[in-house]
Design a protein around this motif. Structure first.
Motif, PDB file in Angstrom:
ATOM      1  N   ARG A  61      67.708  27.497  79.603  1.00 21.96           N
ATOM      2  CA  ARG A  61      67.608  28.903  80.011  1.00 21.96           C
ATOM      3  C   ARG A  61      66.159  29.532  79.938  1.00 21.96           C
ATOM      4  NH1 ARG A  61      72.846  32.331  79.570  1.00 21.96           N
ATOM      5  NH2 ARG A  61      71.462  34.013  79.251  1.00 21.96           N
ATOM      6  N   MET A  62      65.387  28.575  79.569  1.00 27.51           N
ATOM      7  CA  MET A  62      64.051  29.158  79.465  1.00 27.51           C
ATOM      8  C   MET A  62      63.272  29.689  80.662  1.00 27.51           C
ATOM      9  SD  MET A  62      62.487  26.876  76.720  1.00 27.51           S
ATOM     10  CE  MET A  62      63.264  25.593  75.806  1.00 27.51           C
ATOM     11  N   GLY A  63      63.544  29.509  81.591  1.00 28.32           N
ATOM     12  CA  GLY A  63      62.873  30.215  83.098  1.00 28.32           C
ATOM     13  C   GLY A  63      63.371  31.694  82.738  1.00 28.32           C
ATOM     14  N   ALA A  64      64.591  31.919  82.445  1.00 27.14           N
ATOM     15  CA  ALA A  64      65.106  33.247  82.104  1.00 27.14           C
ATOM     16  C   ALA A  64      63.980  34.111  81.071  1.00 27.14           C
ATOM     17  CB  ALA A  64      66.407  33.469  81.613  1.00 27.14           C
ATOM     18  N   THR A  65      63.864  33.549  79.982  1.00 25.23           N
ATOM     19  CA  THR A  65      62.859  33.758  78.821  1.00 25.23           C
ATOM     20  C   THR A  65      61.429  34.217  79.641  1.00 25.23           C
ATOM     21  OG1 THR A  65      64.032  32.687  77.266  1.00 25.23           O
ATOM     22  CG2 THR A  65      61.920  33.601  76.772  1.00 25.23           C
ATOM     23  N   VAL A  66      60.986  33.319  80.267  1.00 28.84           N
ATOM     24  CA  VAL A  66      59.526  33.494  80.833  1.00 28.84           C
ATOM     25  C   VAL A  66      59.551  34.555  82.000  1.00 28.84           C
ATOM     26  CG1 VAL A  66      58.335  32.175  82.641  1.00 28.84           C
ATOM     27  CG2 VAL A  66      58.963  31.199  80.569  1.00 28.84           C
ATOM     28  N   ALA A  67      60.558  34.534  82.979  1.00 35.31           N
ATOM     29  CA  ALA A  67      60.659  35.790  83.992  1.00 35.31           C
ATOM     30  C   ALA A  67      60.512  37.007  83.074  1.00 35.31           C
ATOM     31  CB  ALA A  67      61.832  35.700  84.705  1.00 35.31           C
ATOM     32  N   ALA A  68      61.564  37.279  82.067  1.00 41.75           N
ATOM     33  CA  ALA A  68      61.656  38.323  81.088  1.00 41.75           C
ATOM     34  C   ALA A  68      60.164  38.880  80.630  1.00 41.75           C
ATOM     35  CB  ALA A  68      62.554  38.377  80.275  1.00 41.75           C
ATOM     36  N   ILE A  69      59.724  37.853  80.241  1.00 41.40           N
ATOM     37  CA  ILE A  69      58.104  38.215  79.265  1.00 41.40           C
ATOM     38  C   ILE A  69      57.411  38.727  80.557  1.00 41.40           C
ATOM     39  CG2 ILE A  69      56.353  37.086  78.407  1.00 41.40           C
ATOM     40  CD1 ILE A  69      58.535  35.552  76.498  1.00 41.40           C
ATOM     41  N   SER A  70      57.075  37.770  81.453  1.00 39.65           N
ATOM     42  CA  SER A  70      56.350  38.196  82.784  1.00 39.65           C
ATOM     43  C   SER A  70      56.440  39.661  83.222  1.00 39.65           C
ATOM     44  CB  SER A  70      56.574  37.121  83.828  1.00 39.65           C
ATOM     45  OG  SER A  70      55.938  37.528  84.885  1.00 39.65           O
ATOM     46  N   SER A  71      57.767  39.914  83.427  1.00 40.61           N
ATOM     47  CA  SER A  71      57.929  41.205  83.959  1.00 40.61           C
ATOM     48  C   SER A  71      57.603  42.549  82.830  1.00 40.61           C
ATOM     49  CB  SER A  71      59.434  41.398  84.066  1.00 40.61           C
ATOM     50  OG  SER A  71      60.309  41.658  83.021  1.00 40.61           O
ATOM     51  N   ILE A  72      57.732  42.301  81.523  1.00 44.50           N
ATOM     52  CA  ILE A  72      57.348  43.381  80.807  1.00 44.50           C
ATOM     53  C   ILE A  72      55.754  43.264  80.512  1.00 44.50           C
ATOM     54  CG2 ILE A  72      57.387  43.583  78.294  1.00 44.50           C
ATOM     55  CD1 ILE A  72      60.015  42.244  77.991  1.00 44.50           C
ATOM     56  N   TYR A  73      55.182  42.137  80.615  1.00 45.57           N
ATOM     57  CA  TYR A  73      53.567  42.019  80.534  1.00 45.57           C
ATOM     58  C   TYR A  73      53.003  42.588  81.553  1.00 45.57           C
ATOM     59  CZ  TYR A  73      49.106  39.851  79.759  1.00 45.57           C
ATOM     60  OH  TYR A  73      47.757  39.576  79.666  1.00 45.57           O
ATOM     61  N   SER A  74      53.586  42.513  82.782  1.00 48.34           N
ATOM     62  CA  SER A  74      53.164  42.824  84.207  1.00 48.34           C
ATOM     63  C   SER A  74      53.088  44.363  84.273  1.00 48.34           C
ATOM     64  CB  SER A  74      53.641  42.271  85.419  1.00 48.34           C
ATOM     65  OG  SER A  74      53.528  40.961  85.099  1.00 48.34           O
ATOM     66  N   ASN A  75      53.887  45.171  83.534  1.00 47.83           N
ATOM     67  CA  ASN A  75      54.463  46.505  83.961  1.00 47.83           C
ATOM     68  C   ASN A  75      53.935  47.309  82.618  1.00 47.83           C
ATOM     69  OD1 ASN A  75      55.586  46.278  86.643  1.00 47.83           O
ATOM     70  ND2 ASN A  75      57.192  45.147  85.808  1.00 47.83           N
ATOM     71  N   THR A  76      53.109  46.920  81.834  1.00 48.33           N
ATOM     72  CA  THR A  76      52.804  47.668  80.884  1.00 48.33           C
ATOM     73  C   THR A  76      51.230  47.495  80.314  1.00 48.33           C
ATOM     74  OG1 THR A  76      53.263  48.592  78.627  1.00 48.33           O
ATOM     75  CG2 THR A  76      53.479  46.292  78.886  1.00 48.33           C
ATOM     76  N   ASP A  77      50.518  48.559  79.747  1.00 43.59           N
ATOM     77  CA  ASP A  77      49.286  48.382  79.234  1.00 43.59           C
ATOM     78  C   ASP A  77      49.439  48.483  77.639  1.00 43.59           C
ATOM     79  OD1 ASP A  77      47.693  48.271  81.447  1.00 43.59           O
ATOM     80  OD2 ASP A  77      47.528  50.570  81.747  1.00 43.59           O
ATOM     81  N   ALA A  78      50.707  48.642  77.108  1.00 45.54           N
ATOM     82  CA  ALA A  78      50.851  48.588  75.738  1.00 45.54           C
ATOM     83  C   ALA A  78      50.573  47.328  75.088  1.00 45.54           C
ATOM     84  CB  ALA A  78      52.550  48.943  75.497  1.00 45.54           C
ATOM     85  N   ASN A  79      50.349  47.356  73.558  1.00 45.58           N
ATOM     86  CA  ASN A  79      50.180  46.299  72.659  1.00 45.58           C
ATOM     87  C   ASN A  79      51.541  45.662  72.370  1.00 45.58           C
ATOM     88  OD1 ASN A  79      48.820  44.592  71.001  1.00 45.58           O
ATOM     89  ND2 ASN A  79      48.578  46.332  69.503  1.00 45.58           N
TER      90      ASN A  79
END
Length: 350
Positions: A61-79
């Motif tokens: 299921r690692m593709g799920a983890t990567v997609a979730a992280i990608s979506s978070i990282y791409s939509n925030t300027d937070a640390n």
């Protein structure tokens, strides 16, 4: 007189030189504590707060983890600091995936979860063995996995974040509450979906009310359940209330008495949390947990509603990297192919 003039000139020169040195140091001042850390030189006292986000990386299921992280990282300027939790044999794969993709810029730590901690606490369940995977129970052990943080976000891997994760982190928890969840009755837009696919959204769907131990809890079976796939947790309260110990107690009681099972609401990890947190949790903005996208291969939400959603959750059997599934285009927007080629999306023409 000539000597006096020369002394005055020297003193004037030294004064000008001293002023220049002082001005240079002020303009070019570098904190002695800098070393290898990055510090905001304008406001060193206003360091940006780190947002810890816990997400699991399970085999297959690692593709799920990567997609979730990608979506978070791409939509925030937070640390954001990602805590990626896996078993010993999965961590090298996820690290390689991150380091060899555009995600190499993220801040992350990998944490190994030892499944031996669950020994004697999980009842075998042949109907849905995937729900007994050790990483499903990581959310029980947040204080053991992460230290120094007052507030932590936990996310299931089958989510996509369309909003700024800072908003979710800013969720207010009432005094004495160790966590915030989404109520299963909170969003009218999802009610039709719940009815159409026969989902449960009450305690009756998760706990076996034929058992005296469950009836003795005094919880009405019609009480609205909540979904622990998105959690904003207060670590101080979690430790103070010994939440992990309470959850383990109910796991052990289930082994002895079979108080809940995945044939009911579909979540052996959810049921102990429903018991322990009953009446003692804060709520998350409903748009920050739009779920049930994985409950049916053909029941769909309106596109307008999905655009408004801050977080999408494909809880259920029909995952967006698999086939059949719905709204998988929203998931694929954030998917990053596996450089090693081990993880592949399943599509009808593949």
């Amino acid at each position: 007189v000539v000597l006096f003039i020369s002394v005055n000139q020297i003193l004037l020169f030294l004064l000008v030189l001293t002023i220049c040195v002082i001005l240079y140091n002020k303009v070019h001042k570098v904190p002695s504590t800098l070393n290898n850390e990055t510090i905001d030189l304008e406001n060193p006292e206003e360091m940006e707060e780190e947002i810890p986000v816990v997400i699991c990386a399970a085999a297959g299921r690692m593709g799920a983890t990567v997609a979730a992280i990608s979506s978070i990282y791409s939509n925030t300027d937070a640390n954001v600091l990602f805590y990626i939790v896996g078993l010993k044999n999965t961590i090298p794969h996820i690290r390689k995936w991150i380091e060899n993709s555009k995600l190499k810029e993220i801040k992350y730590k990998t944490v190994e979860f030892n499944p031996m901690i669950l020994k004697g606490k999980i009842r075998p369940d042949a109907s849905r063995p995937e729900l007994l995977q050790p990483l499903n129970f990581v959310r029980y052990y947040l204080p053991l996995l992460i230290h120094k943080y007052e507030k932590v976000i936990y996310l299931d891997d089958d989510v996509i974040v369309q909003g700024d994760i800072q908003e979710l982190y800013n969720t207010k928890l009432a005094p004495g509450h160790a966590a915030a969840f989404s109520d299963d009755c909170d969003l009218p837009s999802t009610h039709e979906m719940v009815r159409s696919v026969g989902m449960q959204n009450t305690y009756m769907g998760y706990l076996d009310y034929r058992k005296q131990t469950i009836r003795d809890l005094g919880i009405s079976p019609s009480t609205c359940s909540f979904n622990p796939g998105v959690i904003v947790a207060n670590m101080t309260e979690w430790k103070h209330q010994r939440i992990t110990k309470q959850l383990e107690k109910w796991m052990q009681r289930n082994v002895e008495e079979n108080l809940y099972s995945s044939t009911l609401g579909g979540g052996v990890a959810t049921s102990p949390m429903l018991i322990v947190f009953h009446g003692k949790y804060s709520t998350i903005n409903p748009l920050w947990h739009v779920r049930h996208l994985g409950w049916s291969p053909d029941a769909r939400y309106s596109e307008h509603f999905l655009q408004e959603a801050k977080l999408l959750h494909w809880n259920g059997r029909y995952k967006p990297w698999d086939y059949p599934s719905v709204h998988n285009d929203l998931w694929e927007n954030w998917f990053i192919p596996d450089p090693s080629g081990k993880f592949k999306m399943i599509r009808p023409n593949s």
